[in-house]
Design a protein around this motif. Structure first.
Motif, PDB file in Angstrom:
ATOM      1  N   LEU A 121      37.631  32.758  22.530  1.00 31.22           N
ATOM      2  CA  LEU A 121      36.174  31.972  22.319  1.00 31.22           C
ATOM      3  C   LEU A 121      36.540  30.292  22.278  1.00 31.22           C
ATOM      4  CD1 LEU A 121      35.222  33.750  19.106  1.00 31.22           C
ATOM      5  CD2 LEU A 121      34.294  34.015  21.116  1.00 31.22           C
ATOM      6  N   GLU A 122      35.395  29.819  23.074  1.00 32.50           N
ATOM      7  CA  GLU A 122      35.549  28.294  23.328  1.00 32.50           C
ATOM      8  C   GLU A 122      35.737  27.554  21.873  1.00 32.50           C
ATOM      9  OE1 GLU A 122      36.008  27.048  26.097  1.00 32.50           O
ATOM     10  OE2 GLU A 122      35.991  29.209  26.958  1.00 32.50           O
TER      11      GLU A 122
ATOM     12  N   LYS B  70      31.484  27.005  15.051  1.00 32.47           N
ATOM     13  CA  LYS B  70      30.132  27.902  14.393  1.00 32.47           C
ATOM     14  C   LYS B  70      30.882  28.798  13.192  1.00 32.47           C
ATOM     15  CE  LYS B  70      28.295  29.288  18.134  1.00 32.47           C
ATOM     16  NZ  LYS B  70      27.324  29.972  18.748  1.00 32.47           N
ATOM     17  N   SER B  71      31.827  29.432  13.749  1.00 34.52           N
ATOM     18  CA  SER B  71      32.177  30.613  12.627  1.00 34.52           C
ATOM     19  C   SER B  71      32.912  30.147  11.482  1.00 34.52           C
ATOM     20  CB  SER B  71      32.844  31.666  13.602  1.00 34.52           C
ATOM     21  OG  SER B  71      34.012  31.249  13.905  1.00 34.52           O
ATOM     22  N   GLY B  72      33.175  28.741  11.713  1.00 37.06           N
ATOM     23  CA  GLY B  72      33.797  28.157  10.453  1.00 37.06           C
ATOM     24  C   GLY B  72      35.351  28.128  10.635  1.00 37.06           C
TER      25      GLY B  72
ATOM     26  N   LYS C 278      43.274  23.804  20.483  1.00 32.77           N
ATOM     27  CA  LYS C 278      42.509  23.600  21.704  1.00 32.77           C
ATOM     28  C   LYS C 278      42.944  24.082  22.943  1.00 32.77           C
ATOM     29  CE  LYS C 278      38.730  20.756  23.008  1.00 32.77           C
ATOM     30  NZ  LYS C 278      37.805  19.666  22.941  1.00 32.77           N
ATOM     31  N   GLU C 279      44.290  23.966  23.129  1.00 31.13           N
ATOM     32  CA  GLU C 279      45.085  24.318  24.014  1.00 31.13           C
ATOM     33  C   GLU C 279      45.535  25.946  24.010  1.00 31.13           C
ATOM     34  OE1 GLU C 279      44.312  20.808  23.930  1.00 31.13           O
ATOM     35  OE2 GLU C 279      46.249  21.066  22.634  1.00 31.13           O
ATOM     36  N   GLN C 280      45.879  26.324  22.718  1.00 29.39           N
ATOM     37  CA  GLN C 280      46.207  27.612  22.861  1.00 29.39           C
ATOM     38  C   GLN C 280      45.310  28.535  21.596  1.00 29.39           C
ATOM     39  OE1 GLN C 280      50.325  26.526  21.251  1.00 29.39           O
ATOM     40  NE2 GLN C 280      51.161  27.152  23.383  1.00 29.39           N
ATOM     41  N   PRO C 281      43.901  28.670  22.153  1.00 32.45           N
ATOM     42  CA  PRO C 281      43.165  29.315  21.261  1.00 32.45           C
ATOM     43  C   PRO C 281      43.576  30.807  20.883  1.00 32.45           C
ATOM     44  CG  PRO C 281      42.391  29.442  23.349  1.00 32.45           C
ATOM     45  CD  PRO C 281      43.520  28.456  23.678  1.00 32.45           C
ATOM     46  N   GLN C 282      43.486  31.028  19.610  1.00 30.11           N
ATOM     47  CA  GLN C 282      43.795  32.428  19.114  1.00 30.11           C
ATOM     48  C   GLN C 282      42.833  33.254  18.690  1.00 30.11           C
ATOM     49  OE1 GLN C 282      47.126  30.313  16.337  1.00 30.11           O
ATOM     50  NE2 GLN C 282      47.869  32.425  16.696  1.00 30.11           N
TER      51      GLN C 282
END
Lengths: 94, 94, 94, 94, 94, 94, 94
Positions: free
Chosen positions: G15-16, G22-24, G32-36
């Motif tokens: 997800l960006e 949005k989902s909190g 930001k570099e390693q979205p989980q």
């Protein structure tokens, strides 16, 4: 709480220093930096995990001591949580 | 005692040097710095741990020799304890 | 002897050089420094250890050859003992 | 022979170079320094070893090729033996 | 052939470059130095190996591709062989 | 095709860049040097592999994504193939 | 979606940052570099994987937190996906 851990995982929230003092637990040395005590905020369903039947012994609200370095940290609505396996929980404090 | 270990874990309290001398056990070399003898203060329920049925052989009050480096140390009401698995306990001393 | 080993562990007492010579065994090289021959002084109950049924084949008094570096050393009433698993015992010498 | 190996272990005696030549086997390279061929002089009872049923396929007198570096060397009445697991024996030579 | 491999082991003889060319197989790069193609010359009985039932799928005469670095090399009557487990054989070439 | 993989192994042939573009898949970064997409050209029989029952889900002609670095490369009639376990195949692309 | 993961694998799309806000959920530090956090876009059939019965608990559309570094990245029609095992998914976010 809207994080639903999978399998034998639990979500815990680390207790602040003052909360630990209230409950009588003080962790040695660098405890303030690496708190090992937490409250359980979500418990996975257990079941067959990695081919083994796991019964969840923990419930929401349990105060627990856990292996430091275990688990993955996530931030949700401004609060930090740790997601880890039940087997990384060492003991319940009552 | 209000620490309830999970699964096959036990909580032990290391014995001081004078206590060990009384019981006739002296540990070699740097024993004073790394005591390996302790008293069991809490025993987990055992049961299925990591897919294997574990029966707890230890009981509160047992004096035991344990693998040094094993387990996790916590401080409770000013006293240090170690939480470790029953399998890290080598022997009971009587 | 008042050390009761747990599970599949045994307590052994290393044999001195002269005792080994009597029994006809001489260990190679640095054997004097790292004796591998010992007498069994206590045997654990066996049973289910790490999820596997272990039958103890050793009995007190057996003279055994064991893997050097295996086990944990403790001193009791001035004598050094080694606590190790039965599977670290290689052979019985008769 | 009075060394009784435990479990799935066997005791072997390495064959000298001339003996190997007789049987037609020559091991490559530094074989003289690290002989891999031996005669079985004692066989453990097998049975349940590390939770697995082991049937001993070897018998005293078998000439075998084994994994070098496997096992533990002991000297008995002036002769060197190696104690190793049956699974470290690669093949029987006939 | 008088090498009888134990358990799930097989004895193979590496194929020379010209033999490989005949069968249409050419191995990449340093293949001449590290041939991975061989002919099976002896097959162990299989059965329970390391607690698992192993059925031997290979037979004498099969031409196979195997994991290089796997197995142990021995020389017999002037010919080099490799002894390795059936699971180190990747494929049969027909 | 005359390479018959053993057990749970499959033989795959990597797809060229243009073939991947046709199917709409582009692999990131150094994909041209380390293609991860391939076509299955031979499938082993499955069965009991390493003591576990393996059912083969792949069939000849499947286009698959696989773990790079997995498997062993062989050249046959001028074409390069990779032999790897079914578990190293991540997904089928349709 | 035409990637069909095998066994216990799932395909997820990260997800960006804005979607996560949005989902909190906000991930700590270098998030930001390693979205989980990701959305599940394909789920394997489960079944017997590596000898163990795996039931798939995830379904397409689930928003999940996963172990960073887990899995393999592929690009498909200009979008990046990650293929990983269900056990690498820590939790579902609702």
């Amino acid at each position: 709480m809207s994080i639903k851990p999978l399998g034998d995982r639990v979500v815990i929230k680390k207790l602040e220093a003052e909360e630990k003092t209230k409950s009588g637990i003080v962790l040695p040395g660098t405890a303030k930096e690496q708190p090992q005590m937490a409250e359980v905020v979500a418990v996975g369903p257990g079941g067959v995990v990695d081919g083994k039947e796991i019964v969840m012994e923990l419930k929401v609200g349990d105060r627990v001591i856990f292996s430091k370095y275990a688990g993955t940290e996530v931030k949700f609505d401004g609060t930090e949580y740790t997601i880890l396996r039940q087997s990384d929980i060492l003991a319940i404090v009552e």
